[in-house]
Enzyme design. Structure first.
Site, PDB file in Angstrom:
ATOM      1  N   GLU A   1      -9.785   3.080  -8.616  1.00 44.69           N
ATOM      2  CA  GLU A   1     -11.149   3.384  -7.742  1.00 44.69           C
ATOM      3  C   GLU A   1     -12.003   4.384  -8.502  1.00 44.69           C
ATOM      4  OE1 GLU A   1     -12.221   4.455  -3.301  1.00 44.69           O
ATOM      5  OE2 GLU A   1     -10.862   5.549  -4.237  1.00 44.69           O
TER       6      GLU A   1
ATOM      7  N   HIS B   1      -6.060   4.357  -6.289  1.00 46.86           N
ATOM      8  CA  HIS B   1      -7.312   4.989  -5.774  1.00 46.86           C
ATOM      9  C   HIS B   1      -7.151   6.608  -5.845  1.00 46.86           C
ATOM     10  CE1 HIS B   1      -9.727   1.782  -3.087  1.00 46.86           C
ATOM     11  NE2 HIS B   1      -8.986   1.357  -4.334  1.00 46.86           N
TER      12      HIS B   1
ATOM     13  N   GLU C   1     -16.262   1.862   0.677  1.00 52.65           N
ATOM     14  CA  GLU C   1     -15.783   2.868   1.981  1.00 52.65           C
ATOM     15  C   GLU C   1     -16.853   3.889   2.328  1.00 52.65           C
ATOM     16  OE1 GLU C   1     -11.969   4.279   0.564  1.00 52.65           O
ATOM     17  OE2 GLU C   1     -12.875   6.132  -0.561  1.00 52.65           O
TER      18      GLU C   1
ATOM     19  N   HIS D   1       0.919  -1.118  -0.008  1.00 50.43           N
ATOM     20  CA  HIS D   1       0.043  -0.017   0.222  1.00 50.43           C
ATOM     21  C   HIS D   1       0.938   1.274  -0.104  1.00 50.43           C
ATOM     22  CE1 HIS D   1      -3.033   3.026   1.961  1.00 50.43           C
ATOM     23  NE2 HIS D   1      -3.539   2.553   0.821  1.00 50.43           N
ATOM     24  N   HIS D   2       0.656   2.242  -0.966  1.00 53.36           N
ATOM     25  CA  HIS D   2       1.281   3.322  -0.994  1.00 53.36           C
ATOM     26  C   HIS D   2       0.408   4.456  -1.007  1.00 53.36           C
ATOM     27  CE1 HIS D   2       4.885   1.725  -3.467  1.00 53.36           C
ATOM     28  NE2 HIS D   2       5.067   1.239  -2.349  1.00 53.36           N
ATOM     29  N   GLU D   3       0.098   4.981   0.112  1.00 52.22           N
ATOM     30  CA  GLU D   3      -0.889   6.351   0.096  1.00 52.22           C
ATOM     31  C   GLU D   3       0.014   7.371  -0.017  1.00 52.22           C
ATOM     32  OE1 GLU D   3      -4.043   7.162   0.723  1.00 52.22           O
ATOM     33  OE2 GLU D   3      -3.052   9.132  -0.123  1.00 52.22           O
TER      34      GLU D   3
END
Ligand code: NOJ
Ligand code: CA
Length: 736
Positions: A521, A502, A527, A432-434
Site C-alpha cells: 500500500e 499495507h 480506503e 489477512h494478517h493485521e
C-alpha cells in the site's frame, strides 16, 4: 540475454586529480564528481547541457562508537559526533560499463534493459582511519549512487553508528514539486502540487489529513520520496531510493533559501539513524531525469538498481485478481470484530463462546461463501477475508504486544470448510494478517502462521501495520522496521507465499529480488474515500505513477462503481462520503496504476447493477509484455497502453483531474493487423462529484493508423479493451 561488463580502467590517482566525469550511454546525462580542496565529496548532474543538480555535497555524521564499552552506549546521552563530510583524500577510481537484458517474473514488460556506465570513487579519511567508497551508475534515464563501506582495519571502525546522512540534491530553482509531508510513520497523505517554496505553508494542512494512521511529521519543510519535480524549462526530475535494505528510510529536508534538498533518515527510538557493520552499503539514491513525462513513467531505474531475483523457483508466483470481504467493512456496513462484549481482549483467556455476537460480523460463513460464489462465477483468483481471526475487538490503539495469534478463527468462520469450498470452485481465499504493528508478536507467530496457510492452501497474504509500533518508540520507517518487512517477505518465500503489505515501508524495487512481494500500500488508497472525511481528489491518482509507484506496485484497490454510497453505510456522516471519480476513471486505474495484484473492490451487488463496466474489470489483464505511456503530466493526466502477456490483446486507460479532450493514436498496435476495440468513456455531463455514473460503451475497428479524440470528465477517464479482429467482425465499423 545480453550481458556485457567491461572494466574500462582502474586508476590509482594522485591527490591532485580529484574531478571525474561520467556520461550516460546516450551521452545526454553527465555526472561530475569532485573532491573539494577541503576534501568534501561533491557531485553535479546535467541533462542535454542543462544543469539538473548544482554542486551537491555527499557525506555523513557518525556517533562515536564505544564498541569497547559494550552496554554503555545507549545511556550515554552526549556521545561525541564526528564528521564524515570532509577531510577525505582520493585513493583511486574505477570505471566500468554494463549492458544486460533481464526478464522479470511479472511486470509492465517482459524484458528490461539494464544499461549503464559506472564510476567507483575510493575515499579515505586519514584522521579517522575510515574508508568510504561512492559508486555512481549513470543510465540514459537517470543517476544512481550509493555509499559503500568496505571492510575497515579495526573493530571500532567496522561497527559504526550513523547520526545523519548528508546527501544533497541542489536544485537549480524553485521548481514545481509533487509531494507528501516528510513523516516517519506513514505515506497515506494526499499528494500536493506546489512550488518548492510553498511547501512550508501547506504542510500543516496536508499533514492533518491522514486519518487514523500513526504519524510523525519531522519538519515544516520535509518531504518524502519518491519526490517528483518539474522545472520551468519543462524538465522532469524524480528523486527516490532503490534497494532499501538494512538501513533507515530516506526523506528529504528542503532549505527554501537555497533550494537544496538534504537527506534525512528516519531515526530509531533513541534517535540514532543507522547501526552499521562494514562491509556494507547504503541504498541507492536515484535521480531520474527527462524532458518527457512519459519517459519518467517508463523508467526502470529503480528495478535495475536492485539485485537480480534471489529465488530459484518462481513458478508459484502468479499475478492475482481478487475480490474481498473488505469494502463493506470500510463502509461500516459490516464489521471486523465478532462481539462488542469485550472491553479488552486477552488472547487465550477471553472466551468467544460465551459472548453475544454482533449481527454484522463480515467474515461469517454465509457471507464468505457468497463472495466465493461470485469470484467463481466471474473468474477472480482469490477472495480476501478480513476479520476472520480473534482479537479485533480492541486491535487498534491498545499498544499491547499480544494482539493477534494469526491462527484462531472466530466461531462463525469455518476455516476448513470455507477453504475446501473455495478450492472446489477453483478459487482461493486470501489470508489477512493485521499485525496492529506489534511486530515482535508477528515475528514470533510468523512461521506457524505461514505453515497454516500452506496447510489450508492459501498462497497470498495481505499484511497490515496499523497503529504505533510495538516495541514502543520505533517508527514504521526506521532501520529495524525496514528489516522486519523484508524478513516477512523472505520467510514467506520459504513457504511459497506472496505478500501484499499495507502501512509498511514504501517500496524501492525490492520486488525484482523478491518477486513474491507482489503488492504494497504505502500511499493513500481507495480506503480513504470510505473512511475519511477528506477522501481523495482526482489529481492524486494522476500523481501516484510519478511518485509512489516508482518503487513498485500499489494495492490501490480500484473498481468502485457505486460512488455515492450514503445508502450503503451506517456511518453517521454518510452524506459526506463518496468516491470522487467517474466509473470510467475507476476502470482506467487498472491500466494507469500498474500492479500484478488488482482488486475489484466494490460489493458484488454493485457489480451486478453495472454489468457493462464490470466486464472491463473482468477482462483487463494484470501481467504484460509491453507498456507504453502515451500522454502524461503529473497531477493532471495519464494515458497508458499495455499488451497482455502472451496474447494479442491490448488495454488502454486514461485518467484526468479536470475535464479535457485527449487525442489518442493507436500507433502502438502491430502494423497491418485489424483489431476490435471496446471503448468505455464518460457519458455526456459526467462529473466525478455531480454525475459519476454515466458512461457509454462503443465497439469499433481500429488499426495502427487509427486516431480518435476522447473527452474525459472532471475526475473522469476512459478504458479500452482491444483484441484482434476475426472474420466474424466484418460488419463492425471504425471506432469513433
Ligand atoms: C488498513 C488497511 O489499509 C486496510 O486495507 C485494512 O482493511 C485495515 N487496515 C485493517 O487491517
Ligand atoms: Ca492503509
Amino acid at each position: 540475454m545480453k550481458r556485457l561488463f567491461t572494466l574500462l580502467a582502474a586508476t590509482i590517482l594522485s591527490v591532485a586529480a580529484t574531478a571525474q566525469t561520467l556520461t550516460s550511454p546516450d551521452g545526454n546525462l553527465v555526472m561530475k564528481f569532485e573532491l573539494t580542496k577541503k576534501g568534501k565529496p561533491t557531485y553535479t548532474l546535467s541533462y542535454k547541457g542543462q544543469d539538473v543538480i548544482r554542486p551537491s555535497a555527499l557525506g555523513f555524521e557518525f556517533v562515536d562508537n564505544a564498541y569497547e564499552n559494550y552496554g554503555a552506549f545507549y545511556h550515554t546521552p552526549k556521545r561525541p559526533i564526528y564528521s564524515m563530510r570532509e577531510g577525505f583524500s582520493l585513493k583511486g577510481t574505477e570505471t566500468a560499463s554494463f549492458d544486460e537484458t533481464w526478464q522479470p517474473v511479472w511486470g509492465e514488460c517482459s524484458h528490461i534493459r539494464n544499461h549503464y556506465n559506472e564510476l567507483l570513487v575510493k575515499l579515505y579519511r586519514d584522521e579517522r582511519k575510515f574508508m568510504l567508497n561512492i559508486r555512481f551508475r549513470l543510465y540514459n534515464d537517470g543517476l544512481g549512487f550509493r555509499y559503500e563501506f568496505p571492510q575497515q582495519t579495526s573493530k571500532r571502525r567496522t561497527y559504526f553508528v550513523i547520526k545523519e546522512e548528508y546527501t544533497e540534491f541542489a536544485m537549480t530553482g524553485d521548481h514545481m514539486a509533487y509531494w507528501i509531508p516528510g513523516c516517519y510513520e506513514t505515506q497515506e497523505y494526499e499528494y500536493t502540487a506546489s512550488r518548492m517554496s510553498e511547501i512550508r505553508n501547506l504542510i500543516v494542512t496536508v499533514g492533518e489529513n491522514v486519518g487514523d494512521s500513526s504519524k510523525k511529521i519531522f519538519s515544516p519543510t520535509g518531504v518524502q520520496t519518491s519526490l517528483q519535480l518539474k522545472t520551468d524549462a519543462g524538465l522532469y526530475i524524480n528523486i527516490h531510493e532503490a534497494a532499501l535494505v538494512d538501513y533507515a528510510c530516506m526523506h528529504l529536508e528542503l532549505n527554501p533559501k537555497t533550494n537544496v534538498f538534504t537527506s534525512h533518515l528516519t531515526p530509531d527510538a533513541l534517535g540514532y539513524k543507522g547501526w552499521m557493520q562494514a562491509p556494507c552499503h547504503s541504498p541507492w539514491r536515484t535521480i531520474e531525469v527527462s524532458d518527457d513525462a512519459c519517459k519518467i513513467l517508463a523508467s526502470k531505474l529503480t528495478l535495475n538498481l536492485n539485485e537480480p531475483c534471489a529465488l530459484e523457483d518462481t513458478s508459484w508466483i502468479k499475478p492475482v485478481k481478487y475480490i474481498g470481504v473488505w469494502w463493506e467493512l470500510m463502509l461500516g456496513k459490516n464489521r471486523w470484530n465478532y462481539t462488542n462484549d469485550f472491553k479488552g481482549v486477552k488472547l487465550g483467556e477471553s472466551d468467544y463462546t460465551k459472548v453475544k455476537p454482533i449481527p454484522n460480523h463480515g467474515a461469517n460463513n454465509a457471507n464468505v461463501r457468497r463472495y466465493i460464489d461470485f469470484a467463481a462465477e466471474h473468474g477472480f483468483d482469490q477472495v480476501l477475508v478480513e476479520g476472520w481471526n480473534i482479537g479485533w475487538e480492541d486491535y487498534y490503539g491498545c499498544k499491547k504486544e499480544y494482539v493477534f495469534d494469526f491462527k484462531t478463527p472466530y466461531p462463525d468462520f469455518d476455516i476448513v470448510a470455507l477453504n475446501e469450498y473455495a478450492h472446489s470452485k477453483g478459487v482461493r481465499l486470501m489470508m489477512h494478517h493485521e499485525t496492529s504493528s506489534a511486530v515482535r508478536n508477528y515475528e514470533r507467530h510468523m512461521k506457524e502462521a505461514y505453515q497454516m496457510m500452506n496447510h489450508y492452501g492459501y498462497t497470498a497474504v495481505k499484511s497490515g501495520y496499523v497503529g504505533d509500533i510495538v516495541p514502543m518508540g520505533e517508527y514504521h520507517f526506521g532501520q529495524q522496521m525496514v528489516n522486519h518487512y523484508l524478513y516477512a517477505v523472505k520467510e514467506a518465500a520459504k513457504h511459497k507465499i506472496m505478500v501484499n503489505a499495507h502501512e509498511a515501508i514504501r517500496p524501492t524495487g525490492l520486488c525484482r529480488t523478491y518477486p513474491n512481494l507482489i503488492g504494497n500500500e504505502a500511499a493513500r488508497g481507495m480506503e480513504y474515500n470510505a473512511n475519511e472525511d477528506a477522501g481523495i481528489n482526482p489529481h492524486h491518482a494522476a500523481t501516484l505513477p510519478f511518485t509512489r509507484l516508482k518503487g513498485g506496485p500499489m494495492d490501490y484497490t480500484p473498481g468502485i462503481v457505486n460512488m455515492k454510497f450514503a445508502e450503503q453505510t451506517t456511518r453517521k456522516d454518510k452524506a459526506r462520503r463518496y468516491v470522487r471519480s467517474t466509473i470510467c476513471n475507476q476502470l482506467a486505474l487498472y491500466v494507469t496504476l500498474y500492479s500484478p495484484l488488482q482488486m475489484a473492490a466494490d460489493l458484488p451487488e454493485n457489480y451486478e447493477k453495472q454489468p457493462a463496466a464490470f466486464q472491463f474489470i473482468k477482462d483487463v489483464a494484470i501481467d504484460w509484455d509491453e507498456s507504453h505511456y502515451l500522454a502524461a503530466e503529473p497531477a493532471e493526466y495519464i494515458v497508458a497502453a499495455r499488451k497482455a502477456k502472451g496474447k494479442s490483446e491490448w488495454f488502454v486507460g486514461g485518467i484526468t483531474d479536470d475535464a479535457r479532450t485527449m487525442p489518442l493514436s493507436f500507433d502502438f498496435l502491430e502494423e497491418g493487423k485489424s483489431y476490435v476495440a471496446t471503448l468505455y468513456k464518460d457519458g455526456k455531463g459526467a462529473d466525478c462529484i455531480t454525475n459519476p455514473h454515466t458512461y457509454t460503451v462503443t465497439k469499433g475497428r481500429v488499426d495502427s493508423k487509427s486516431a480518435i479524440d476522447i473527452w474525459m470528465a472532471h475526475g473522469g477517464g476512459f478504458a479500452i479493451s482491444i483484441r484482434e479482429a476475426t472474420s466474424a467482425d466484418k460488419g463492425i465499423k471504425p471506432l469513433k
